[in-house]
Design a protein around this motif. Structure first.
Motif, PDB file in Angstrom:
ATOM      1  N   ALA A  45       0.812  -1.221   0.000  1.00 46.67           N
ATOM      2  CA  ALA A  45       0.000   0.000   0.000  1.00 46.67           C
ATOM      3  C   ALA A  45       0.847   1.273   0.000  1.00 46.67           C
ATOM      4  N   ASP A  46       1.983   1.273   0.685  1.00 44.43           N
ATOM      5  CA  ASP A  46       2.840   2.468   0.687  1.00 44.43           C
ATOM      6  C   ASP A  46       3.254   2.838  -0.731  1.00 44.43           C
ATOM      7  N   TYR A  47       3.626   1.834  -1.512  1.00 46.51           N
ATOM      8  CA  TYR A  47       4.042   2.076  -2.893  1.00 46.51           C
ATOM      9  C   TYR A  47       2.892   2.665  -3.700  1.00 46.51           C
ATOM     10  N   LEU A  48       1.698   2.145  -3.497  1.00 49.37           N
ATOM     11  CA  LEU A  48       0.540   2.645  -4.234  1.00 49.37           C
ATOM     12  C   LEU A  48       0.263   4.105  -3.896  1.00 49.37           C
ATOM     13  N   VAL A  49       0.365   4.454  -2.651  1.00 54.19           N
ATOM     14  CA  VAL A  49       0.172   5.856  -2.249  1.00 54.19           C
ATOM     15  C   VAL A  49       1.303   6.716  -2.803  1.00 54.19           C
ATOM     16  N   ASN A  50       2.536   6.274  -2.648  1.00 60.39           N
ATOM     17  CA  ASN A  50       3.700   7.069  -3.059  1.00 60.39           C
ATOM     18  C   ASN A  50       3.804   7.260  -4.571  1.00 60.39           C
ATOM     19  N   THR A  51       3.203   6.353  -5.352  1.00 62.87           N
ATOM     20  CA  THR A  51       3.262   6.491  -6.813  1.00 62.87           C
ATOM     21  C   THR A  51       1.989   7.109  -7.376  1.00 62.87           C
ATOM     22  N   THR A  52       1.120   7.596  -6.498  1.00 66.59           N
ATOM     23  CA  THR A  52      -0.036   8.383  -6.917  1.00 66.59           C
ATOM     24  C   THR A  52       0.406   9.846  -6.927  1.00 66.59           C
ATOM     25  N   HIS A  53       0.062  10.552  -7.981  1.00 69.69           N
ATOM     26  CA  HIS A  53       0.476  11.957  -8.102  1.00 69.69           C
ATOM     27  C   HIS A  53       0.033  12.752  -6.870  1.00 69.69           C
ATOM     28  N   ILE A  54       0.875  13.626  -6.412  1.00 69.00           N
ATOM     29  CA  ILE A  54       0.629  14.407  -5.189  1.00 69.00           C
ATOM     30  C   ILE A  54      -0.714  15.140  -5.239  1.00 69.00           C
ATOM     31  N   SER A  55      -1.135  15.553  -6.430  1.00 63.40           N
ATOM     32  CA  SER A  55      -2.404  16.269  -6.561  1.00 63.40           C
ATOM     33  C   SER A  55      -3.616  15.374  -6.300  1.00 63.40           C
ATOM     34  N   LYS A  56      -3.422  14.067  -6.292  1.00 59.25           N
ATOM     35  CA  LYS A  56      -4.527  13.118  -6.112  1.00 59.25           C
ATOM     36  C   LYS A  56      -4.399  12.277  -4.842  1.00 59.25           C
ATOM     37  N   ARG A  57      -3.273  12.379  -4.138  1.00 60.45           N
ATOM     38  CA  ARG A  57      -3.021  11.512  -2.976  1.00 60.45           C
ATOM     39  C   ARG A  57      -4.070  11.626  -1.890  1.00 60.45           C
ATOM     40  N   LYS A  58      -4.586  12.819  -1.694  1.00 59.96           N
ATOM     41  CA  LYS A  58      -5.567  13.009  -0.622  1.00 59.96           C
ATOM     42  C   LYS A  58      -6.839  12.196  -0.869  1.00 59.96           C
ATOM     43  N   LEU A  59      -7.034  11.754  -2.103  1.00 60.29           N
ATOM     44  CA  LEU A  59      -8.204  10.956  -2.450  1.00 60.29           C
ATOM     45  C   LEU A  59      -8.004   9.465  -2.180  1.00 60.29           C
ATOM     46  N   HIS A  60      -6.788   9.083  -1.784  1.00 62.44           N
ATOM     47  CA  HIS A  60      -6.449   7.671  -1.604  1.00 62.44           C
ATOM     48  C   HIS A  60      -5.996   7.415  -0.168  1.00 62.44           C
ATOM     49  N   ASN A  61      -6.686   6.540   0.514  1.00 62.98           N
ATOM     50  CA  ASN A  61      -6.400   6.201   1.901  1.00 62.98           C
ATOM     51  C   ASN A  61      -5.614   4.889   1.961  1.00 62.98           C
ATOM     52  N   LYS A  62      -4.442   4.917   2.585  1.00 62.75           N
ATOM     53  CA  LYS A  62      -3.578   3.739   2.644  1.00 62.75           C
ATOM     54  C   LYS A  62      -4.286   2.539   3.268  1.00 62.75           C
ATOM     55  N   SER A  63      -5.005   2.746   4.332  1.00 57.12           N
ATOM     56  CA  SER A  63      -5.702   1.655   5.003  1.00 57.12           C
ATOM     57  C   SER A  63      -6.752   1.019   4.092  1.00 57.12           C
ATOM     58  N   ASP A  64      -7.501   1.849   3.377  1.00 59.80           N
ATOM     59  CA  ASP A  64      -8.518   1.333   2.448  1.00 59.80           C
ATOM     60  C   ASP A  64      -7.873   0.567   1.297  1.00 59.80           C
ATOM     61  N   ILE A  65      -6.760   1.078   0.793  1.00 58.66           N
ATOM     62  CA  ILE A  65      -6.035   0.405  -0.294  1.00 58.66           C
ATOM     63  C   ILE A  65      -5.574  -0.975   0.170  1.00 58.66           C
ATOM     64  N   LEU A  66      -4.982  -1.025   1.352  1.00 59.09           N
ATOM     65  CA  LEU A  66      -4.484  -2.296   1.881  1.00 59.09           C
ATOM     66  C   LEU A  66      -5.624  -3.291   2.099  1.00 59.09           C
ATOM     67  N   THR A  67      -6.709  -2.830   2.680  1.00 59.77           N
ATOM     68  CA  THR A  67      -7.864  -3.704   2.913  1.00 59.77           C
ATOM     69  C   THR A  67      -8.388  -4.270   1.604  1.00 59.77           C
TER      70      THR A  67
END
Length: 124
Positions: A45-67
């Motif tokens: 999940a960290d990689y998925l968040v870190n490779t999402t463009h900074i302008s869109k990161r706030k739309l992606h929650n690490k916990s939700d991605i991992l789940t």
């Protein structure tokens, strides 16, 4: 497993893992998209968040991605088309009820400071 999660014939260790571990940057949009699929398959999940463009990161929650990534059994990635900044693909998986699903997306990517980022996508 014969080949990487992303569908390439090379092993995960030689294909997507160096990107996910931050050893190398993905060289193009398709390589980033493939490594992101492998990240879903391995729960990175960290990689998925870190490779999402900074302008869109706030739309992606690490916990939700991992789940979500761990609730599904990832079966196959099929890249349909790829350009310099876009990738159209189908990701096949079994959901938490073991029902077959297909995620069909046309994704947009952007390169900044020699690093590729996922920006957004439209879903079919």
């Amino acid at each position: 497993m014969s080949g990487c999660y992303c569908g390439n014939s090379g092993s995960f260790q030689d294909c997507c893992e160096p990107y996910i571990k931050g050893i190398k940057n993905a060289p193009n949009a398709e390589a980033l998209m493939r490594s992101r699929y492998s990240a879903f398959a391995t729960g990175a999940a960290d990689y998925l968040v870190n490779t999402t463009h900074i302008s869109k990161r706030k739309l992606h929650n690490k916990s939700d991605i991992l789940t979500w990534s761990q609730a599904n059994k990832w079966l196959k990635l099929e890249v349909l088309t790829s350009t310099e900044n876009t990738v159209t693909f189908k990701a096949y998986f079994l959901d938490e009820n073991l029902k077959a699903q297909v995620h069909y997306e046309h994704s947009n990517f952007k390169i900044e400071n020699d690093q590729w980022f996922y920006v957004d996508g439209t879903f079919e």
